[in-house]
Design a protein around this motif. Structure first.
Motif, PDB file in Angstrom:
ATOM      1  N   VAL A 116       4.425  13.407  14.290  1.00 14.62           N
ATOM      2  CA  VAL A 116       4.127  13.841  12.972  1.00 14.62           C
ATOM      3  C   VAL A 116       2.578  14.067  12.835  1.00 14.62           C
ATOM      4  O   VAL A 116       2.024  15.238  12.415  1.00 14.62           O
ATOM      5  N   ALA A 117       1.611  13.075  13.328  1.00 10.55           N
ATOM      6  CA  ALA A 117       0.362  13.264  13.233  1.00 10.55           C
ATOM      7  C   ALA A 117      -0.442  14.268  14.098  1.00 10.55           C
ATOM      8  O   ALA A 117      -1.014  15.249  13.458  1.00 10.55           O
ATOM      9  N   PRO A 118      -0.044  14.548  15.451  1.00 11.90           N
ATOM     10  CA  PRO A 118      -0.536  15.702  16.287  1.00 11.90           C
ATOM     11  C   PRO A 118      -0.132  16.997  15.545  1.00 11.90           C
ATOM     12  O   PRO A 118      -0.913  17.963  15.657  1.00 11.90           O
ATOM     13  N   PHE A 119       1.098  17.019  15.158  1.00  9.91           N
ATOM     14  CA  PHE A 119       1.695  18.293  14.358  1.00  9.91           C
ATOM     15  C   PHE A 119       0.733  18.602  13.229  1.00  9.91           C
ATOM     16  O   PHE A 119       0.319  19.723  13.118  1.00  9.91           O
ATOM     17  N   ALA A 120       0.489  17.478  12.340  1.00 12.20           N
ATOM     18  CA  ALA A 120      -0.252  17.611  11.138  1.00 12.20           C
ATOM     19  C   ALA A 120      -1.600  18.365  11.374  1.00 12.20           C
ATOM     20  O   ALA A 120      -2.325  19.235  10.614  1.00 12.20           O
ATOM     21  N   ARG A 121      -2.226  17.722  12.443  1.00 11.33           N
ATOM     22  CA  ARG A 121      -3.627  17.919  12.774  1.00 11.33           C
ATOM     23  C   ARG A 121      -3.816  19.696  13.118  1.00 11.33           C
ATOM     24  O   ARG A 121      -4.871  20.177  13.100  1.00 11.33           O
ATOM     25  N   GLN A 122      -2.647  20.300  13.562  1.00 12.76           N
ATOM     26  CA  GLN A 122      -2.833  21.900  13.750  1.00 12.76           C
ATOM     27  C   GLN A 122      -2.761  22.574  12.486  1.00 12.76           C
ATOM     28  O   GLN A 122      -2.965  23.712  12.405  1.00 12.76           O
ATOM     29  N   PHE A 123      -2.630  21.895  11.232  1.00 14.99           N
ATOM     30  CA  PHE A 123      -2.308  22.540   9.977  1.00 14.99           C
ATOM     31  C   PHE A 123      -2.970  21.743   8.751  1.00 14.99           C
ATOM     32  O   PHE A 123      -2.326  20.994   8.260  1.00 14.99           O
ATOM     33  N   PRO A 124      -4.337  21.915   8.954  1.00 13.10           N
ATOM     34  CA  PRO A 124      -5.186  20.884   8.183  1.00 13.10           C
ATOM     35  C   PRO A 124      -4.900  21.267   6.561  1.00 13.10           C
ATOM     36  O   PRO A 124      -5.386  20.423   5.925  1.00 13.10           O
ATOM     37  N   LYS A 125      -4.280  22.122   5.993  1.00 16.07           N
ATOM     38  CA  LYS A 125      -3.959  22.476   4.506  1.00 16.07           C
ATOM     39  C   LYS A 125      -2.555  21.645   4.396  1.00 16.07           C
ATOM     40  O   LYS A 125      -2.435  21.671   3.035  1.00 16.07           O
ATOM     41  N   GLU A 127       0.212  19.292   3.342  1.00 10.91           N
ATOM     42  CA  GLU A 127       0.279  17.483   2.797  1.00 10.91           C
ATOM     43  C   GLU A 127       1.536  17.079   3.432  1.00 10.91           C
ATOM     44  O   GLU A 127       2.379  17.600   3.727  1.00 10.91           O
ATOM     45  N   ILE A 128       1.239  15.711   3.871  1.00 12.36           N
ATOM     46  CA  ILE A 128       2.315  15.140   4.555  1.00 12.36           C
ATOM     47  C   ILE A 128       3.019  13.800   3.605  1.00 12.36           C
ATOM     48  O   ILE A 128       2.197  13.437   2.865  1.00 12.36           O
ATOM     49  N   PHE A 129       4.435  14.074   3.640  1.00 11.88           N
ATOM     50  CA  PHE A 129       5.058  13.330   2.868  1.00 11.88           C
ATOM     51  C   PHE A 129       6.030  12.555   3.759  1.00 11.88           C
ATOM     52  O   PHE A 129       6.763  13.014   4.455  1.00 11.88           O
ATOM     53  N   VAL A 130       6.033  11.145   3.802  1.00 16.94           N
ATOM     54  CA  VAL A 130       6.584  10.199   4.498  1.00 16.94           C
ATOM     55  C   VAL A 130       7.675   9.336   3.903  1.00 16.94           C
ATOM     56  O   VAL A 130       7.387   8.916   2.679  1.00 16.94           O
ATOM     57  N   ALA A 131       8.650   8.999   4.524  1.00 16.99           N
ATOM     58  CA  ALA A 131       9.788   8.249   3.934  1.00 16.99           C
ATOM     59  C   ALA A 131       9.054   6.613   3.680  1.00 16.99           C
ATOM     60  O   ALA A 131       8.213   6.281   4.596  1.00 16.99           O
ATOM     61  N   PRO A 132       9.616   5.953   2.422  1.00 21.60           N
ATOM     62  CA  PRO A 132       8.897   4.770   2.312  1.00 21.60           C
ATOM     63  C   PRO A 132       9.131   3.895   3.309  1.00 21.60           C
ATOM     64  O   PRO A 132      10.005   4.006   4.407  1.00 21.60           O
ATOM     65  N   ASP A 133       8.542   2.752   3.379  1.00 19.51           N
ATOM     66  CA  ASP A 133       8.477   1.403   4.191  1.00 19.51           C
ATOM     67  C   ASP A 133       8.367   1.679   5.702  1.00 19.51           C
ATOM     68  O   ASP A 133       9.168   1.366   6.543  1.00 19.51           O
ATOM     69  N   GLN A 134       7.539   2.581   6.027  1.00 17.72           N
ATOM     70  CA  GLN A 134       7.053   2.855   7.416  1.00 17.72           C
ATOM     71  C   GLN A 134       6.689   1.305   8.005  1.00 17.72           C
ATOM     72  O   GLN A 134       6.102   0.586   7.526  1.00 17.72           O
ATOM     73  N   TRP A 135       7.102   1.226   9.259  1.00 14.74           N
ATOM     74  CA  TRP A 135       6.575   0.022   9.962  1.00 14.74           C
ATOM     75  C   TRP A 135       6.311   0.298  11.291  1.00 14.74           C
ATOM     76  O   TRP A 135       6.595   1.141  11.929  1.00 14.74           O
ATOM     77  N   SER A 136       5.538  -0.622  11.715  1.00 15.83           N
ATOM     78  CA  SER A 136       5.105  -0.736  13.272  1.00 15.83           C
ATOM     79  C   SER A 136       5.277  -2.229  13.695  1.00 15.83           C
ATOM     80  O   SER A 136       5.314  -3.029  13.154  1.00 15.83           O
ATOM     81  N   LEU A 146      -2.345   4.639  11.997  1.00 16.38           N
ATOM     82  CA  LEU A 146      -1.383   5.426  13.018  1.00 16.38           C
ATOM     83  C   LEU A 146      -1.616   6.755  13.283  1.00 16.38           C
ATOM     84  O   LEU A 146      -0.665   7.524  13.920  1.00 16.38           O
ATOM     85  N   GLY A 147      -2.717   7.394  12.776  1.00  9.33           N
ATOM     86  CA  GLY A 147      -3.004   8.721  13.218  1.00  9.33           C
ATOM     87  C   GLY A 147      -2.852   9.702  12.014  1.00  9.33           C
ATOM     88  O   GLY A 147      -3.043  10.759  12.102  1.00  9.33           O
ATOM     89  N   LEU A 148      -2.081   9.254  10.977  1.00 14.11           N
ATOM     90  CA  LEU A 148      -1.898  10.150   9.805  1.00 14.11           C
ATOM     91  C   LEU A 148      -3.013  10.282   8.851  1.00 14.11           C
ATOM     92  O   LEU A 148      -3.807   9.419   8.702  1.00 14.11           O
ATOM     93  N   PRO A 149      -3.382  11.607   8.573  1.00 17.13           N
ATOM     94  CA  PRO A 149      -4.563  11.785   7.805  1.00 17.13           C
ATOM     95  C   PRO A 149      -4.714  11.365   6.341  1.00 17.13           C
ATOM     96  O   PRO A 149      -3.611  11.345   5.829  1.00 17.13           O
ATOM     97  N   LYS A 150      -5.407  10.249   6.167  1.00 19.08           N
ATOM     98  CA  LYS A 150      -5.547   9.370   4.983  1.00 19.08           C
ATOM     99  C   LYS A 150      -5.378  10.320   3.672  1.00 19.08           C
ATOM    100  O   LYS A 150      -4.574   9.943   2.810  1.00 19.08           O
ATOM    101  N   LYS A 151      -6.227  11.257   3.513  1.00 18.60           N
ATOM    102  CA  LYS A 151      -6.259  11.929   2.259  1.00 18.60           C
ATOM    103  C   LYS A 151      -5.108  13.046   2.093  1.00 18.60           C
ATOM    104  O   LYS A 151      -4.990  13.540   0.948  1.00 18.60           O
ATOM    105  N   ARG A 152      -4.383  13.353   3.224  1.00 18.76           N
ATOM    106  CA  ARG A 152      -3.202  14.158   3.154  1.00 18.76           C
ATOM    107  C   ARG A 152      -2.034  13.502   3.071  1.00 18.76           C
ATOM    108  O   ARG A 152      -1.038  14.309   2.962  1.00 18.76           O
ATOM    109  N   THR A 153      -1.635  12.334   3.245  1.00 19.31           N
ATOM    110  CA  THR A 153      -0.579  11.591   3.538  1.00 19.31           C
ATOM    111  C   THR A 153       0.024  10.873   2.295  1.00 19.31           C
ATOM    112  O   THR A 153      -0.803  10.262   1.691  1.00 19.31           O
TER     113      THR A 153
END
Length: 408
Positions: A116-125, A127-136, A146-153
C-alpha cells in the motif's frame, strides 16, 4: 519487528523483486513479478493480477481499479507497484484521470498491506483509506511509522458514515475478530454503478484450469504435477491443469487427506535419483506423495466453481465470531451485486447475493456437530481434509495463542 508497510519513492522494476533468500524463506516469485490487466466491466472496472506463493504453491493476488462517475479512479487492495504495473495503471490514468482513492481493506493480510505505501507514493494526489484496527507485531506503531503518508491516510469510519466516495460505493466492515496476537478484519466494497462486490479473503472460487497469471511460469505447475521426484514431466495443458489442481489443494488445506508425507530418508534417496538436482528443483527433494483420490478431493473443493469460504477461515478465524460474521454477510447480501471480485483465485465470479449469504451457512452449527458445517450444508467439504487445520486449531487453543471457537 514486523513492518507490513515498505515505503518506496520509485516504481519498482520486476527484477527489483528477486528474492535471494528463498532457501530460508521460499517466497515466490523468485524472479520477475509480472502483471496482467483485465477489463472486467467495459470502460468501468479492471483487475490487475500478479502471483504469490511459497514452495511453488503459487496463486493469483489481485487489485481492482474502478472508474468513478465523479472522475478519476479508486483502487482496492494494491499489488506490487512494479514498473509494468504502474505503466498499466498509468494507461488508465491517462484516459480517466488520477488515482483519487486507495483502499486497504484488511488488517492482517500481509500480502495486501505490504504494497500500500509504495503504491501510494506513485500517486501523490491519492487519499488512502485503511480498515480500522491496523496492527503490527510486537508493538503497535503509528501508520506514518509504517510508511503511509500521514497527511493523506484516513481510517474508514466503522459506522459507514459519509466518505468522499460514498455516493458511488457502500462498504461493510467485518470484525475486528480477536485472534490472540491481533484481530482479523475485512472491508467489503460495493460499486453501485457496475453492481460489483469487492472482497479480500472471505470468499473464493477455484478455477478448473490454471489462471493466466500462474500459467506465465509453468515451472511450479509442472513441479507439482509429478508423482515422484525423479519423474520427467512433459509440458502439456493436461499436465499444467494437474499441477494447478494439486496446488489448490495445498493452498487451502496445507496437507489434504489425499497427500501423504514421504519419510526423510526415502526422500533423500529419491533425490539422488532425480535428473534435476538444481537449486531451482530444491535439489531433487520431493517429500510427498499423492494418493489416487486427489482428483476427487479437488472436485469437492472446487464445487463446480461455486463460491465458498476458504477452509482456514472456516476453522481458525470466522468461527471465533459466528454471530458477527453472519450479520456482516446479511448486510452485504442486501446489495444488488451481479459479480464478485475476490483478491485471490478466480475472478470475476458471477454470483447472487443469496449465493454469497449461503456461503457462510457453515457457521450454523447443527445439533450433532460442534464444528458446524464444513463448506455449506448443501455442498460440504470433505471432513478428512480438515484434519491438519483442526489439529492446528487445537494446538493454538491449548497454548492460549488463539481464543476458542464460538457457537450461535
Amino acid at each position: 519487528m514486523q513492518n507490513p508497510f515498505q515505503p518506496s519513492d520509485r516504481a519498482l522494476n520486476p527484477s527489483d523483486w528477486r528474492w535471494p533468500w528463498w532457501p530460508l524463506v521460499p517466497l515466490y516469485p523468485f524472479g520477475q513479478r509480472r502483471t496482467i490487466r483485465r477489463e472486467v466491466v467495459p470502460d468501468r472496472v479492471w483487475s490487475f493480477e500478479q502471483v504469490q506463493g511459497i514452495l511453488y504453491v503459487t496463486v493469483p493476488i489481485r487489485m481492482t481499479v474502478i472508474r468513478m462517475d465523479t472522475g478519476g479512479l479508486l483502487v482496492y487492495a494494491p499489488v506490487a507497484p512494479t514498473r509494468e504495473c504502474i505503466r498499466l495503471v498509468g494507461e488508465l490514468v491517462a484516459q480517466h484521470g488520477d488515482i483519487r482513492y486507495i483502499i486497504l481493506p484488511t488488517v492482517s493480510g500481509l500480502e495486501h498491506k505490504v504494497f500500500v505505501a509504495p503504491f501510494a507514493r506513485q500517486f501523490p494526489k491519492a487519499e488512502i483509506f485503511v480498515a480500522p484496527d491496523q496492527w503490527s507485531y510486537p508493538f503497535k506503531l503509528p501508520l506514518s511509522w509504517l510508511g503511509l503518508p500521514k497527511k493523506r491516510t484516513h481510517i474508514l469510519p466503522r459506522d459507514g458514515s459519509e466518505t468522499p466516495f460514498s455516493r458511488e460505493f457502500s462498504y461493510a466492515i467485518l470484525g475486528p475478530i480477536d485472534l490472540g496476537l491481533g484481530p482479523f478484519e475485512e472491508v467489503a466494497f460495493f460499486h453501485w454503478r457496475s453492481q460489483t462486490l469487492l472482497v479480500t479473503d472471505t470468499i473464493v472460487s477455484v478455477p478448473e484450469n490454471p489462471p493466466e497469471i500462474v500459467d506465465l511460469d509453468p515451472y511450479p505447475l509442472l513441479f507439482h504435477a509429478r508423482d515422484r521426484g525423479d519423474e520427467i514431466i512433459e509440458d502439456t495443458p493436461a499436465t499444467r491443469q494437474k499441477g494447478w489442481q494439486r496446488i489448490s489443494l495445498f493452498a487451502f488445506y496445507f496437507q489434504p487427506s489425499a497427500l501423504e508425507a514421504v519419510a526423510l530418508k526415502q526422500a533423500l534417496r529419491d533425490a539422488l535419483k532425480a535428473r534435476d538436482r538444481s537449486r531451482k528443483a530444491y535439489f531433487g527433494l520431493f517429500p510427498f506423495q499423492w494418493k489416487p483420490g486427489w482428483k476427487q478431493a479437488f472436485d469437492a473443493l472446487r464445487r463446480g466453481g461455486n463460491i465458498f469460504v476458504a477452509p482456514i477461515l472456516q476453522t481458525l478465524i470466522l468461527n471465533r465470531a459466528p454471530k458477527e460474521t453472519l450479520e456482516w454477510a446479511d448486510r452485504v447480501a442486501r446489495w444488488n451485486f451481479q459479480r464478485i471480485i475476490p483478491c485471490h483465485f478466480d475472478a470475476p465470479v458471477e454470483a447472487t447475493p443469496e449465493e454469497f449469504r449461503r456461503a457462510f451457512d457453515f457457521l450454523k452449527a447443527d445439533e450433532t456437530s460442534q464444528m458446524g458445517y464444513l463448506g455449506s450444508p448443501a455442498h460440504p467439504l470433505p471432513e478428512a481434509d480438515f484434519t491438519l487445520l483442526r489439529d492446528l486449531e487445537e494446538r493454538l487453543n491449548k497454548r492460549g495463542i488463539t481464543p476458542p471457537r464460538k457457537t450461535l
